[in-house]
Design an enzyme around this catalytic site. Structure first.
Site, PDB file in Angstrom:
ATOM      1  N   CYS A 113       0.810  -1.228   0.000  1.00 26.15           N
ATOM      2  CA  CYS A 113       0.000   0.000   0.000  1.00 26.15           C
ATOM      3  C   CYS A 113       0.842   1.277   0.000  1.00 26.15           C
ATOM      4  CB  CYS A 113      -0.932   0.011   1.205  1.00 26.15           C
ATOM      5  SG  CYS A 113      -1.890  -1.508   1.389  1.00 26.15           S
ATOM      6  N   HIS A 238      -3.123   6.917   2.062  1.00 22.98           N
ATOM      7  CA  HIS A 238      -3.527   5.628   1.509  1.00 22.98           C
ATOM      8  C   HIS A 238      -5.004   5.416   1.809  1.00 22.98           C
ATOM      9  CE1 HIS A 238      -4.126   1.520   0.616  1.00 22.98           C
ATOM     10  NE2 HIS A 238      -4.069   1.105   1.866  1.00 22.98           N
ATOM     11  N   ASN A 268     -10.186  -0.100  -1.228  1.00 26.95           N
ATOM     12  CA  ASN A 268      -8.738  -0.142  -1.011  1.00 26.95           C
ATOM     13  C   ASN A 268      -8.094  -0.742  -2.256  1.00 26.95           C
ATOM     14  OD1 ASN A 268      -6.101  -0.741  -0.302  1.00 26.95           O
ATOM     15  ND2 ASN A 268      -6.617  -1.475   1.751  1.00 26.95           N
TER      16      ASN A 268
END
Length: 312
Positions: A113, A238, A268
């Site tokens: 990530c 993020h 995500n």
């Protein structure tokens, strides 16, 4: 030239949209349950004939077009991804081939990530050191391919997509010094492992770490750029979970900044999440040319990397 800057950005998402209601037909969940816990409403899911490098190439082509450049103008391609299926050729080489680039250096980075902000720092260093004149930096992931769609704790989180930035030499730096690191002994908190590989995480551990340990680190990234958090025009964290993004942005102290909340629409998307959300802010006019924006990636490996950039 002793600096580098982001000349343009671009993003791409697959056409298929998966809603919370759709997920309620697959697992024991509901729209209210998902929204209250992670803030996600929808996510985009790539089909079996849409590999990671295709997502990446679409985003890269948009960034090149926005910069007014041809593929041949790029001499370094960096792709941040953790969902590449094959070991070789890497995603960067495949993207270069799709776009018809003649002879760029091509490298993949797997920092999950936090991959895009690591890759952006690497491109900045390469350009400022004279190793490249223009770099294409891409974050791309197909999280749907590493997800157990019978596990309601993870399948509600993920989406697919890509974002890209063109980095070029500049007289004055438009990319601030990176602040990066990791917590290696806690690498088990976010995992993509096994055969076939599957995404898993210890949600509470990640939440506590992100909301308590990361705010001072993000503030230090601002200090390295010579700015106070209140000077920021935008914050792109993020896009993991709205319940992480909102308190983290508050604790950083970016009181005047537009905070990216693309997680609500995209889920995500791992390494794609920061360039995807940043590109959307630029496209929507939520931030303007020259504005200082904090990009801050965190997650897998409990790695983090952040820098303040000037908007293209």
């Amino acid at each position: 030239m002793n600096g580098s800057r982001i000349a343009a950005v671009g993003h791409y998402q697959p056409a298929k949209v998966l809603t919370n209601e759709d997920l309620a037909g697959l697992v024991d969940t509901s729209d209210e349950w998902i929204r209250s816990r992670v803030g996600i409403r929808t996510r985009h899911i790539a089909g079996p004939d849409e590999p990671v490098d295709e997502l990446a190439a679409h985003a890269a082509a948009k960034a090149l077009a926005a910069a007014g450049l041809a593929p041949a103008d790029i001499d370094l391609v960096l792709v941040a991804t953790s969902t590449a299926v094959d070991r070789s050729p890497n995603m960067a080489a495949r993207v270069a081939a799709r776009l018809g680039m003649p002879h760029p250096a091509t490298m993949d980075l797997n920092v999950v990530c936090a991959g895009f902000t690591h890759a952006l720092a690497t491109a900045d260093h390469a350009v400022r050191a004279g190793g490249a004149s223009r770099a294409l930096v891409i974050g791309a992931d197909k999280m749907s391919e590493v997800t157990d769609w019978s596990d309601r704790t993870t399948c509600v989180l993920v989406g697919d997509g890509a974002g890209a930035a063109v980095v070029e030499a500049a007289e004055e730096s438009g990319i601030g010094p990176v602040l990066w690191g990791s917590v290696p002994e806690m690498g088990h908190a976010v995992r993509i492992e096994g055969t076939p590989p599957r995404f898993a995480q210890e949600g509470q551990s990640v939440y506590r770490w992100a909301t308590t340990q990361l705010p001072p680190i993000a503030r230090r990234a601002c200090e390295r750029a010579g700015l106070e958090p209140a000077d920021l025009a935008g914050v792109v964290l993020h896009q993991a979970n709205l319940r992480i993004i909102e308190p983290l942005a508050v604790k950083i102290g970016a009181v005047n900044a537009v905070v990216a909340r693309d997680v609500t629409e995209s889920g995500n998307t791992s390494a794609a999440s920061i360039p995807l959300a940043f590109s959307k802010l630029v496209e929507q006019g939520a931030v303007s040319t020259g504005d200082p924006v904090l990009l801050f990636g965190f997650g897998g490996n409990l790695s983090y990397a952040g820098q303040v950039v000037r908007c293209p």
